[in-house]
Design an enzyme around this catalytic site. Structure first.
Site, PDB file in Angstrom:
ATOM      1  N   GLY A 230       0.801  -1.231   0.000  1.00 55.11           N
ATOM      2  CA  GLY A 230       0.000   0.000   0.000  1.00 55.11           C
ATOM      3  C   GLY A 230       0.827   1.270   0.000  1.00 55.11           C
ATOM      4  N   GLY A 231       2.073   1.174   0.498  1.00 52.28           N
ATOM      5  CA  GLY A 231       2.971   2.319   0.448  1.00 52.28           C
ATOM      6  C   GLY A 231       2.521   3.484   1.319  1.00 52.28           C
TER       7      GLY A 231
ATOM      8  N   HIS B 224     -29.842  18.677 -10.533  1.00 44.92           N
ATOM      9  CA  HIS B 224     -30.208  19.657  -9.518  1.00 44.92           C
ATOM     10  C   HIS B 224     -30.888  18.963  -8.343  1.00 44.92           C
ATOM     11  CE1 HIS B 224     -31.562  23.410  -7.787  1.00 44.92           C
ATOM     12  NE2 HIS B 224     -32.772  22.883  -7.641  1.00 44.92           N
TER      13      HIS B 224
HETATM   14  C1  LIG Z   1       0.187  12.851   4.592  1.00 45.88           C
HETATM   15  C2  LIG Z   1       0.092  12.599   3.116  1.00 45.88           C
HETATM   16  C3  LIG Z   1      -1.137  12.687   2.501  1.00 45.88           C
HETATM   17  C4  LIG Z   1      -1.236  12.445   1.144  1.00 45.88           C
HETATM   18  N1  LIG Z   1      -2.460  12.556   0.560  1.00 45.88           N
HETATM   19  C5  LIG Z   1      -2.576  12.360  -0.765  1.00 45.88           C
HETATM   20  C6  LIG Z   1      -3.840  12.433  -1.394  1.00 45.88           C
HETATM   21  O1  LIG Z   1      -4.854  12.695  -0.752  1.00 45.88           O
HETATM   22  N2  LIG Z   1      -3.912  12.186  -2.723  1.00 45.88           N
HETATM   23  C7  LIG Z   1      -2.794  11.893  -3.463  1.00 45.88           C
HETATM   24  O2  LIG Z   1      -2.915  11.686  -4.666  1.00 45.88           O
HETATM   25  N3  LIG Z   1      -1.588  11.798  -2.893  1.00 45.88           N
HETATM   26  C8  LIG Z   1      -1.448  12.026  -1.574  1.00 45.88           C
HETATM   27  N4  LIG Z   1      -0.224  11.896  -0.981  1.00 45.88           N
HETATM   28  C9  LIG Z   1       0.929  11.523  -1.819  1.00 45.88           C
HETATM   29  C10 LIG Z   1       0.916  10.005  -2.050  1.00 45.88           C
HETATM   30  O3  LIG Z   1       0.918   9.340  -0.819  1.00 45.88           O
HETATM   31  C11 LIG Z   1       2.125   9.615  -2.881  1.00 45.88           C
HETATM   32  O4  LIG Z   1       2.161  10.394  -4.054  1.00 45.88           O
HETATM   33  C12 LIG Z   1       2.057   8.149  -3.257  1.00 45.88           C
HETATM   34  O5  LIG Z   1       2.011   7.320  -2.124  1.00 45.88           O
HETATM   35  C13 LIG Z   1       3.256   7.770  -4.121  1.00 45.88           C
HETATM   36  O6  LIG Z   1       3.110   6.458  -4.521  1.00 45.88           O
HETATM   37  P1  LIG Z   1       4.367   5.547  -4.873  1.00 45.88           P
HETATM   38  O7  LIG Z   1       3.796   4.228  -5.222  1.00 45.88           O
HETATM   39  O8  LIG Z   1       5.241   6.250  -5.810  1.00 45.88           O
HETATM   40  O9  LIG Z   1       5.202   5.447  -3.521  1.00 45.88           O
HETATM   41  P2  LIG Z   1       4.842   4.963  -2.069  1.00 45.88           P
HETATM   42  O10 LIG Z   1       3.401   5.079  -1.792  1.00 45.88           O
HETATM   43  O11 LIG Z   1       5.768   5.707  -1.173  1.00 45.88           O
HETATM   44  O12 LIG Z   1       5.207   3.429  -2.072  1.00 45.88           O
HETATM   45  C14 LIG Z   1       6.498   2.991  -2.276  1.00 45.88           C
HETATM   46  C15 LIG Z   1       6.629   1.583  -1.777  1.00 45.88           C
HETATM   47  O13 LIG Z   1       7.903   1.102  -2.138  1.00 45.88           O
HETATM   48  C16 LIG Z   1       8.432   0.330  -1.092  1.00 45.88           C
HETATM   49  N5  LIG Z   1       9.886   0.342  -1.243  1.00 45.88           N
HETATM   50  C17 LIG Z   1      10.732   1.364  -1.096  1.00 45.88           C
HETATM   51  N6  LIG Z   1      11.985   1.000  -1.422  1.00 45.88           N
HETATM   52  C18 LIG Z   1      11.925  -0.315  -1.760  1.00 45.88           C
HETATM   53  C19 LIG Z   1      12.860  -1.263  -2.201  1.00 45.88           C
HETATM   54  N7  LIG Z   1      14.138  -0.938  -2.411  1.00 45.88           N
HETATM   55  N8  LIG Z   1      12.441  -2.509  -2.440  1.00 45.88           N
HETATM   56  C20 LIG Z   1      11.151  -2.845  -2.274  1.00 45.88           C
HETATM   57  N9  LIG Z   1      10.218  -1.988  -1.882  1.00 45.88           N
HETATM   58  C21 LIG Z   1      10.592  -0.729  -1.641  1.00 45.88           C
HETATM   59  C22 LIG Z   1       7.914   0.998   0.162  1.00 45.88           C
HETATM   60  O14 LIG Z   1       7.876   0.077   1.233  1.00 45.88           O
HETATM   61  C23 LIG Z   1       6.524   1.439  -0.274  1.00 45.88           C
HETATM   62  O15 LIG Z   1       5.559   0.473   0.025  1.00 45.88           O
HETATM   63  C24 LIG Z   1      -0.092  12.107   0.385  1.00 45.88           C
HETATM   64  C25 LIG Z   1       1.153  11.990   1.017  1.00 45.88           C
HETATM   65  C26 LIG Z   1       1.246  12.227   2.367  1.00 45.88           C
HETATM   66  C27 LIG Z   1       2.576  12.092   3.023  1.00 45.88           C
END
Ligand SMILES: Cc1cc2nc3c(=O)[nH]c(=O)nc-3n(C[C@H](O)[C@H](O)[C@H](O)COP(=O)(O)OP(=O)(O)OC[C@H]3O[C@@H](n4cnc5c(N)ncnc54)[C@H](O)[C@@H]3O)c2cc1C
Length: 472
Positions: free
Chosen positions: A41-42, A451
């Site tokens: 889920g990240g 509406h």
């Molecule tokens: C408080 C907050 C609120 C937010 N609200 C919103 C919102 O409402 N709407 C929106 O669009 N965006 C929002 N964002 C931004 C959004 O969370 C990010 O843009 C999004 O999570 C990015 O997705 P990603 O898959 O690139 O990375 P991430 O979600 O960061 O996921 C990356 C994953 O990679 C894994 N990982 C890292 N390195 C390695 C490795 N070497 N090997 C294996 N796994 C690894 C991590 O464990 C993680 O699970 C918010 C961010 C924050 C901090």
């Protein structure tokens, strides 16, 4: 596993990575997903989008319940149960983590829990990824294509380290007690969302920002309106500040800064939230063994999310030049999956990315701001419609804010839409579609809106470009 050659291995199971893996599998590709965390889920699902919005929903209910008598409901004396707020947030997360595990199985995606690392360029068209598993063992995973989706971490001002007083988005989502006071450093989406949530729950909130306006990426009028609303709600905001210093003490921290007039200001607060941007998580993933030269940590790609290393793509928050948003990452994941499968795809277009800020009132926008449109040389025509003229906004007791439409006089093309007000983050979808289909103001003026809906404010917004909003 060493003998299996996957069509694709995705490194990172956030919204960018898991979306890419699912779509790749839907196209018939044999996909693997590696994530370093024990739950998929990240940031988005565990520490970002989802938990914050779950807490915001509690805050909104709380705001309504505080004056339930206004809606003809007497005898409601709400009492905040902070642990309950956190438990509900955790329940929402858990359900969706389970949902992701189910989707991995349903789509026959092989998942690895470990830290993935590139080992160098492909040999005979096959890449090798080393994954350091939770139990210390190393798994070697081979694939024809690699998608990097390792996400980002919160930035912290130099000289500070997150702990139980100085918080990032990670720590603040699990604080045991509701703080009485909070200083938020940074007024981007993350900063103002937490400011809004904690103000609703009764904390004394101060926001400090180095730039001259809050939500600096938004249209200037949106920034002004949010500032007005925040002041009305009792949130203290200081803009154009510099020289921030945080000194921890037994009651929390003393935050010192120089305000726009050069005066030194101080604020003692129980907690301090750092919301000063996010750094790409690209360290230790083996980029140095490839042709990829990161730019301040970001991986640069072309429009198809291809890096400079053949067969390696990058998506999500690690990519330079695109907004760090979940829906940008997941769309980039869909684009990459389609390209790998040789199917139709359309590159992510920056100007069609909705930006949503979940404050009270909500903010949502797409396309060019008025200033950007003028800078680009358009002959700009703007329309503005206040929510006070929208009946549904009055029904839901939220009629502050407006819809602003930026258009081009030559063809009536809609260049941007900027909304601050109720359900802004929901109704922006219509505007994204309008821009995507290159709709004109005239076409939108003859598009029927149900509406009574808040979306009708868009009909009036588009009509206001021609000075013909009906309800104002
Ligand atoms: C408080 C907050 C609120 C937010 N609200 C919103 C919102 O409402 N709407 C929106 O669009 N965006 C929002 N964002 C931004 C959004 O969370 C990010 O843009 C999004 O999570 C990015 O997705 P990603 O898959 O690139 O990375 P991430 O979600 O960061 O996921 C990356 C994953 O990679 C894994 N990982 C890292 N390195 C390695 C490795 N070497 N090997 C294996 N796994 C690894 C991590 O464990 C993680 O699970 C918010 C961010 C924050 C901090």
């Amino acid at each position: 596993m060493a003998d299996t050659i996957f069509d694709v291995v995705v490194v990172g199971g956030g919204p960018a990575g898991y979306t890419c893996a699912i779509r790749a599998s839907q196209y018939g590709l044999k996909a693997a997903l590696i994530d370093a965390n024990d739950r998929l889920g990240g940031t988005c699902l565990l520490w970002g989008c989802i938990p914050t919005k779950a807490m915001l929903f509690s805050a909104e209910l709380w705001d309504h319940l505080k004056h339930a008598d206004r809606y003809g409901i007497d005898g409601v004396t709400p009492k905040l149960n902070w642990k309950g707020v956190l438990a509900r947030k955790d329940d929402v997360i858990s359900r969706h983590v389970k949902g992701l595990d189910f989707l991995m199985k349903k789509n026959k995606i092989t998942t690895f829990k470990g830290f993935g690392k590139l080992t160098g360029p492909a040999k005979d068209g096959v890449h090798t990824i080393e994954a350091k598993l939770a139990d210390g063992k190393t798994e070697t995973i081979k694939a024809k294509k690699v998608v990097l989706a390792t996400g980002s971490d919160a930035r912290v001002l130099p000289g500070n380290k997150p702990d139980d007083t100085i918080l990032t988005n990670y720590e603040i989502l699990k604080i045991a007690d509701m703080p009485k006071s909070l200083v938020v450093i940074g007024s981007g989406a993350v900063g103002v969302e937490f400011a809004s949530i904690f103000n609703s729950f009764g904390a004394n909130v101060t926001v400090i920002e180095v730039l001259p306006r809050v939500v600096p990426v938004e249209d200037e009028e949106i920034s002004k309106e949010l500032l007005r609303q925040f002041k009305k709600r009792g949130i203290d905001v200081y803009l154009s500040i510099k020289d921030t210093k945080i000194e921890k003490n037994k009651d929390g921290a003393l935050v010192t800064w120089t305000d726009a007039n050069g005066k030194v200001q101080t604020k003692q607060a129980e907690k301090v939230l750092m919301a000063v941007g996010r750094s790409p998580r690209t360290e230790g993933i083996g980029l140095e063994k490839t042709n990829i030269k990161p730019d301040r940590g970001f991986v640069m790609t072309n429009e198809w999310m291809e890096t400079t290393e053949p067969g390696v793509y990058a998506i999500g928050d690690i990519v330079g030049g695109l907004p760090q948003l979940a829906h940008v990452g997941s769309m980039a994941g869909l684009v990459v999956a389609a390209r790998m499968a040789g199917k139709y795809a359309k590159p992510v277009n920056r100007l069609r990315v909705p930006g949503c800020t979940y404050t009270d009132p909500q903010i949502a926008s797409v396309g060019l701001t008025e200033a950007q449109a003028k800078e680009k040389g358009y002959s700009v025509k703007v329309g503005k419609f206040p929510f006070v003229g929208n009946s549904k906004a009055t029904i839901v007791d939220s009629h502050d804010g407006f819809v602003k439409v930026v258009s081009d006089t030559k063809y009536g093309e809609i260049l941007g839409v900027h909304i601050i007000g109720p359900y802004a983050t929901e109704i922006i979808a219509e505007c994204v579609t309008a821009l995507e289909l290159e709709a004109t103001v005239e076409e939108m003026m003859f598009t029927i809106h149900a509406h009574p809906t808040v979306a009708e404010a868009l009909l009036d917004g588009f009509s206001s470009v021609e000075g013909m909003a009906v309800n104002v």
